[in-house]
Design an enzyme around this catalytic site. Structure first.
Site, mmCIF file in Angstrom:
data_model
loop_
_atom_site.group_PDB
_atom_site.id
_atom_site.type_symbol
_atom_site.label_atom_id
_atom_site.label_comp_id
_atom_site.label_asym_id
_atom_site.label_seq_id
_atom_site.Cartn_x
_atom_site.Cartn_y
_atom_site.Cartn_z
ATOM 1 N N HIS A 7 -112.666 -45.867 -67.855
ATOM 2 C CA HIS A 7 -111.481 -46.715 -68.025
ATOM 3 C C HIS A 7 -110.200 -45.905 -67.892
ATOM 4 O O HIS A 7 -110.211 -44.684 -67.987
ATOM 5 C CB HIS A 7 -111.480 -47.446 -69.383
ATOM 6 C CG HIS A 7 -111.498 -46.547 -70.585
ATOM 7 N ND1 HIS A 7 -112.663 -46.129 -71.177
ATOM 8 C CD2 HIS A 7 -110.497 -46.006 -71.320
ATOM 9 C CE1 HIS A 7 -112.385 -45.368 -72.224
ATOM 10 N NE2 HIS A 7 -111.068 -45.266 -72.340
ATOM 11 N N HIS A 79 -104.294 -42.358 -71.299
ATOM 12 C CA HIS A 79 -105.353 -41.418 -70.913
ATOM 13 C C HIS A 79 -106.266 -42.055 -69.877
ATOM 14 O O HIS A 79 -106.230 -43.271 -69.666
ATOM 15 C CB HIS A 79 -106.158 -40.934 -72.126
ATOM 16 C CG HIS A 79 -106.974 -41.984 -72.829
ATOM 17 N ND1 HIS A 79 -106.502 -42.678 -73.915
ATOM 18 C CD2 HIS A 79 -108.228 -42.450 -72.611
ATOM 19 C CE1 HIS A 79 -107.431 -43.517 -74.332
ATOM 20 N NE2 HIS A 79 -108.495 -43.412 -73.573
ATOM 21 N N GLU A 130 -110.281 -38.249 -71.491
ATOM 22 C CA GLU A 130 -111.391 -38.515 -72.405
ATOM 23 C C GLU A 130 -112.686 -38.350 -71.640
ATOM 24 O O GLU A 130 -112.814 -38.870 -70.524
ATOM 25 C CB GLU A 130 -111.245 -39.959 -72.932
ATOM 26 C CG GLU A 130 -112.346 -40.399 -73.886
ATOM 27 C CD GLU A 130 -112.152 -41.849 -74.372
ATOM 28 O OE1 GLU A 130 -111.403 -42.612 -73.730
ATOM 29 O OE2 GLU A 130 -112.732 -42.183 -75.424
HETATM 30 CO CO CO Z 1 -110.366 -44.371 -74.067
#
Ligand code: CO
Length: 134
Positions: A7, A79, A130
């Site tokens: 994502h 992020h 991430e």
């Molecule tokens: Co995330």
């Protein structure tokens, strides 16, 4: 080592409004807003088929995205999240490569119930990355 893009996370000041924007302007498939008290955020996922957008609104006093929104009051990309096959191996590799893992440096359970770590933007061209166990 790197798998699919899981994502892109966008911090927003008003998650209901942001979700409606994607729903109405793009006819996107948008999840309900889910409070994640352990993570200090409310999340909404916008399904893009091969990946998703994660909308994030701060929740509570010590939200990890509060500082970001103070600097970016209209919101912005916070992020990106990339899947890895083996999060423990990925952490060892990052340590070897001198890429800083934020917090304790150990994986913790992320917003999708899978182990994640965050890599410091100072080591990655100003982008918070991430890594999530696939
Ligand atoms: Co995330």
């Amino acid at each position: 080592m790197l798998g699919q893009l899981n994502h892109v996370a966008i911090a927003v000041p008003d998650i209901k409004a942001a979700a409606e924007t994607y729903r109405q302007k793009f006819n996107a498939k948008v999840s309900d807003a889910v409070p994640q008290p352990d993570h200090g955020v409310i999340t909404v996922f916008v399904d893009l088929g091969n990946t998703k957008i994660e909308l994030l609104e701060p929740l509570g006093e010590n939200s990890p995205i509060a500082g970001f929104l103070a600097k970016n009051p209209k919101g912005g990309i916070h992020h990106i999240c990339i899947e890895v096959d083996d999060i423990e191996a990925a952490c060892l590799k990052m340590n070897d490569e001198g890429v800083t893992i934020t917090g304790t440096g150990k994986p913790k359970i992320g917003a999708h119930g899978k182990p994640v770590v965050f890599l410091h933007p100072k080591d990655l061209n100003g982008t918070l990355v991430e890594l999530e166990q696939a």
